[in-house]
Design a protein around this motif. Structure first.
Motif, PDB file in Angstrom:
ATOM      1  N   VAL A  24       0.669  -1.494   0.336  1.00 41.13           N
ATOM      2  CA  VAL A  24       0.192  -0.308  -0.314  1.00 41.13           C
ATOM      3  C   VAL A  24       1.475   0.799   0.120  1.00 41.13           C
ATOM      4  O   VAL A  24       0.780   2.042  -0.909  1.00 41.13           O
ATOM      5  CB  VAL A  24      -1.068  -0.024   1.365  1.00 41.13           C
ATOM      6  CG1 VAL A  24      -1.654   1.459   1.585  1.00 41.13           C
ATOM      7  CG2 VAL A  24      -1.765  -1.048   1.270  1.00 41.13           C
ATOM      8  N   ASN A  25       1.801   1.717   1.305  1.00 42.16           N
ATOM      9  CA  ASN A  25       2.649   2.016   0.948  1.00 42.16           C
ATOM     10  C   ASN A  25       3.784   2.329  -0.693  1.00 42.16           C
ATOM     11  O   ASN A  25       3.684   3.706  -0.929  1.00 42.16           O
ATOM     12  CB  ASN A  25       3.955   2.248   2.035  1.00 42.16           C
ATOM     13  CG  ASN A  25       2.674   2.818   3.690  1.00 42.16           C
ATOM     14  OD1 ASN A  25       3.085   4.020   3.953  1.00 42.16           O
ATOM     15  ND2 ASN A  25       2.429   1.776   3.930  1.00 42.16           N
ATOM     16  N   LEU A  26       4.132   1.297  -0.814  1.00 48.71           N
ATOM     17  CA  LEU A  26       4.773   1.743  -1.918  1.00 48.71           C
ATOM     18  C   LEU A  26       4.058   2.555  -2.680  1.00 48.71           C
ATOM     19  O   LEU A  26       3.957   2.732  -3.605  1.00 48.71           O
ATOM     20  CB  LEU A  26       6.102   0.114  -2.477  1.00 48.71           C
ATOM     21  CG  LEU A  26       6.384   0.271  -3.651  1.00 48.71           C
ATOM     22  CD1 LEU A  26       7.774   1.032  -3.795  1.00 48.71           C
ATOM     23  CD2 LEU A  26       6.478  -1.234  -3.975  1.00 48.71           C
ATOM     24  N   LEU A  27       2.866   1.768  -3.155  1.00 47.50           N
ATOM     25  CA  LEU A  27       2.026   2.304  -4.714  1.00 47.50           C
ATOM     26  C   LEU A  27       1.676   3.177  -3.716  1.00 47.50           C
ATOM     27  O   LEU A  27       1.920   4.382  -5.422  1.00 47.50           O
ATOM     28  CB  LEU A  27       0.608   1.291  -4.533  1.00 47.50           C
ATOM     29  CG  LEU A  27       1.186   0.380  -5.250  1.00 47.50           C
ATOM     30  CD1 LEU A  27      -0.248  -1.012  -5.160  1.00 47.50           C
ATOM     31  CD2 LEU A  27       1.702  -0.530  -6.830  1.00 47.50           C
ATOM     32  N   GLY A  28       1.569   3.601  -3.312  1.00 49.33           N
ATOM     33  CA  GLY A  28       1.164   5.438  -2.791  1.00 49.33           C
ATOM     34  C   GLY A  28       2.170   6.561  -3.018  1.00 49.33           C
ATOM     35  O   GLY A  28       1.902   7.209  -3.196  1.00 49.33           O
ATOM     36  N   THR A  29       3.399   5.738  -2.953  1.00 51.52           N
ATOM     37  CA  THR A  29       4.718   6.643  -2.769  1.00 51.52           C
ATOM     38  C   THR A  29       4.880   6.642  -4.331  1.00 51.52           C
ATOM     39  O   THR A  29       5.153   7.965  -5.240  1.00 51.52           O
ATOM     40  CB  THR A  29       6.096   5.285  -2.166  1.00 51.52           C
ATOM     41  OG1 THR A  29       5.525   5.474  -1.096  1.00 51.52           O
ATOM     42  CG2 THR A  29       7.122   6.259  -2.592  1.00 51.52           C
ATOM     43  N   PRO A  59       5.444  12.088  -1.355  1.00 54.50           N
ATOM     44  CA  PRO A  59       5.826  10.115  -1.255  1.00 54.50           C
ATOM     45  C   PRO A  59       7.610   9.914  -1.321  1.00 54.50           C
ATOM     46  O   PRO A  59       7.538   9.264  -0.741  1.00 54.50           O
ATOM     47  CB  PRO A  59       5.847  10.841  -2.627  1.00 54.50           C
ATOM     48  CG  PRO A  59       6.151  12.557  -3.651  1.00 54.50           C
ATOM     49  CD  PRO A  59       4.775  12.786  -2.468  1.00 54.50           C
ATOM     50  N   THR A  60       8.150  11.492  -0.613  1.00 53.31           N
ATOM     51  CA  THR A  60       9.334  10.669   0.056  1.00 53.31           C
ATOM     52  C   THR A  60       8.845  10.355   1.512  1.00 53.31           C
ATOM     53  O   THR A  60       9.823   9.198   2.171  1.00 53.31           O
ATOM     54  CB  THR A  60      10.168  11.804   0.124  1.00 53.31           C
ATOM     55  OG1 THR A  60      10.750  12.257  -2.071  1.00 53.31           O
ATOM     56  CG2 THR A  60      11.874  11.905   0.321  1.00 53.31           C
ATOM     57  N   ALA A  61       8.492  11.406   2.003  1.00 51.14           N
ATOM     58  CA  ALA A  61       8.222  10.668   3.364  1.00 51.14           C
ATOM     59  C   ALA A  61       7.138   9.503   3.600  1.00 51.14           C
ATOM     60  O   ALA A  61       8.152   8.429   4.434  1.00 51.14           O
ATOM     61  CB  ALA A  61       7.694  11.389   4.099  1.00 51.14           C
ATOM     62  N   SER A  62       6.862   9.124   3.059  1.00 55.86           N
ATOM     63  CA  SER A  62       6.455   7.853   2.668  1.00 55.86           C
ATOM     64  C   SER A  62       7.027   6.257   2.451  1.00 55.86           C
ATOM     65  O   SER A  62       6.906   5.253   2.401  1.00 55.86           O
ATOM     66  CB  SER A  62       4.699   7.104   1.507  1.00 55.86           C
ATOM     67  OG  SER A  62       5.592   7.278   0.256  1.00 55.86           O
ATOM     68  N   GLY A  92      14.469   7.439  11.253  1.00 57.38           N
ATOM     69  CA  GLY A  92      14.218   9.046  12.332  1.00 57.38           C
ATOM     70  C   GLY A  92      13.721   9.616  10.804  1.00 57.38           C
ATOM     71  O   GLY A  92      12.371  10.817  11.195  1.00 57.38           O
ATOM     72  N   LEU A  93      14.108   9.557   9.780  1.00 50.47           N
ATOM     73  CA  LEU A  93      13.395  10.760   8.517  1.00 50.47           C
ATOM     74  C   LEU A  93      11.746   9.834   8.518  1.00 50.47           C
ATOM     75  O   LEU A  93      11.699  10.667   8.359  1.00 50.47           O
ATOM     76  CB  LEU A  93      13.825  10.187   7.403  1.00 50.47           C
ATOM     77  CG  LEU A  93      15.432  11.207   7.280  1.00 50.47           C
ATOM     78  CD1 LEU A  93      16.607  10.546   5.961  1.00 50.47           C
ATOM     79  CD2 LEU A  93      14.927  13.019   6.974  1.00 50.47           C
ATOM     80  N   ALA A  94      11.437   9.179   8.687  1.00 52.42           N
ATOM     81  CA  ALA A  94       9.815   8.300   8.183  1.00 52.42           C
ATOM     82  C   ALA A  94       9.115   8.598   9.552  1.00 52.42           C
ATOM     83  O   ALA A  94       8.516   9.493   8.875  1.00 52.42           O
ATOM     84  CB  ALA A  94      10.269   6.709   8.258  1.00 52.42           C
ATOM     85  N   TYR A 101       3.568  15.860   7.274  1.00 50.23           N
ATOM     86  CA  TYR A 101       3.274  15.838   5.800  1.00 50.23           C
ATOM     87  C   TYR A 101       1.871  15.025   5.769  1.00 50.23           C
ATOM     88  O   TYR A 101       1.154  15.554   5.005  1.00 50.23           O
ATOM     89  CB  TYR A 101       4.322  15.231   4.445  1.00 50.23           C
ATOM     90  CG  TYR A 101       5.740  16.710   4.378  1.00 50.23           C
ATOM     91  CD1 TYR A 101       5.284  17.335   4.595  1.00 50.23           C
ATOM     92  CD2 TYR A 101       6.786  15.889   4.667  1.00 50.23           C
ATOM     93  CE1 TYR A 101       6.287  17.931   4.480  1.00 50.23           C
ATOM     94  CE2 TYR A 101       7.807  16.329   4.592  1.00 50.23           C
ATOM     95  CZ  TYR A 101       8.045  17.941   4.238  1.00 50.23           C
ATOM     96  OH  TYR A 101       9.050  18.903   4.609  1.00 50.23           O
ATOM     97  N   GLY A 102       1.644  14.088   6.863  1.00 50.36           N
ATOM     98  CA  GLY A 102       0.360  13.114   7.032  1.00 50.36           C
ATOM     99  C   GLY A 102      -0.781  14.866   7.204  1.00 50.36           C
ATOM    100  O   GLY A 102      -1.588  14.672   6.717  1.00 50.36           O
TER     101      GLY A 102
END
Length: 210
Positions: A24-29, A59-62, A92-94, A101-102
């Motif tokens: 889900v996160n990869l596709l969202g990215t 997208p960089t966050a995800s 840490g960045l995640a 950004y969410g």
């Protein structure tokens, strides 16, 4: 089944559920980078190349969180200092980026609608997905290895990103009515970076107490 089960280690760290979240996160990215396509092209045409990295925020966050999920699915077998540092930096960045950004994206959608911008189905989809970004990273922070130093570097990245965004005009495109409020949005963005840093530190501290 008690509702607390759904944020328990047993449920959240189930490999099938982790794989579901990963995809889900990869596709969202991927979708997020496509969403930024026009702004990325314009930035490449009109701005120095180095500024391009500061354009696609969500997208960089995800992407960072997606990589963090891979660490949970396949924990590194190496105990080397370098492997540990890279993992902690990504996590840490995640945490800080996903929280910020969410929330930021949803706030801008609501603010635009409040000032008369048309709200379409895609805005509702983006609101749900971005709130999910912030929620999931806070749920999974306790399973990450990021130490306060990594969260601090992540926060430093946010403040650098904010400065570049509002100095060179590469912040995410806004609903038209919001451009009159750009100074207030800039201040809100900096404040949200600080909030995300504090939230990330708290999540790391709580993990240590478990």
């Amino acid at each position: 089944m008690p509702i607390s089960y759904f944020w328990s280690r047993e449920f959240l760290m189930n490999r099938k559920f982790l794989w579901l979240l990963f995809w889900v996160n990869l596709l969202g990215t991927i979708y997020g980078y496509i969403w930024y396509g026009n702004q990325l092209e314009l930035t490449l045409e009109e701005n120095p190349l180095w500024q391009i990295v500061f354009v696609p925020d969500s997208p960089t966050a995800s992407l960072f969180f997606t990589l963090s999920l891979l660490y949970m699915l396949y924990p590194p077998t190496s105990e080397s200092r370098l492997v540990s540092v890279i993992r902690q930096l990504i996590e840490g960045l995640a945490i800080v980026c996903s929280v910020k950004y969410g929330i930021w994206a949803v706030a801008m959608i609501v603010a635009g609608g409040w000032q008369g911008s048309e709200i379409v189905w895609e805005h509702y989809m983006l609101s749900v997905s971005h709130l999910g970004m912030a929620l999931e990273v806070l749920l999974y922070a306790r399973f990450m290895k990021a130490e306060p130093w990594a969260v601090t570097i992540g926060a430093a990245w946010l403040f650098i990103n904010d400065t570049v965004d509002y100095t060179y005009g590469v912040f995410p495109w806004l609903a038209e009515p919001l451009y009159d409020d750009l100074p207030a949005i800039r201040n809100f963005t900096y404040g949200l970076s600080l909030f995300s840093f504090v939230a990330a530190l708290v999540s790391v501290r709580l993990r240590k107490k478990e």
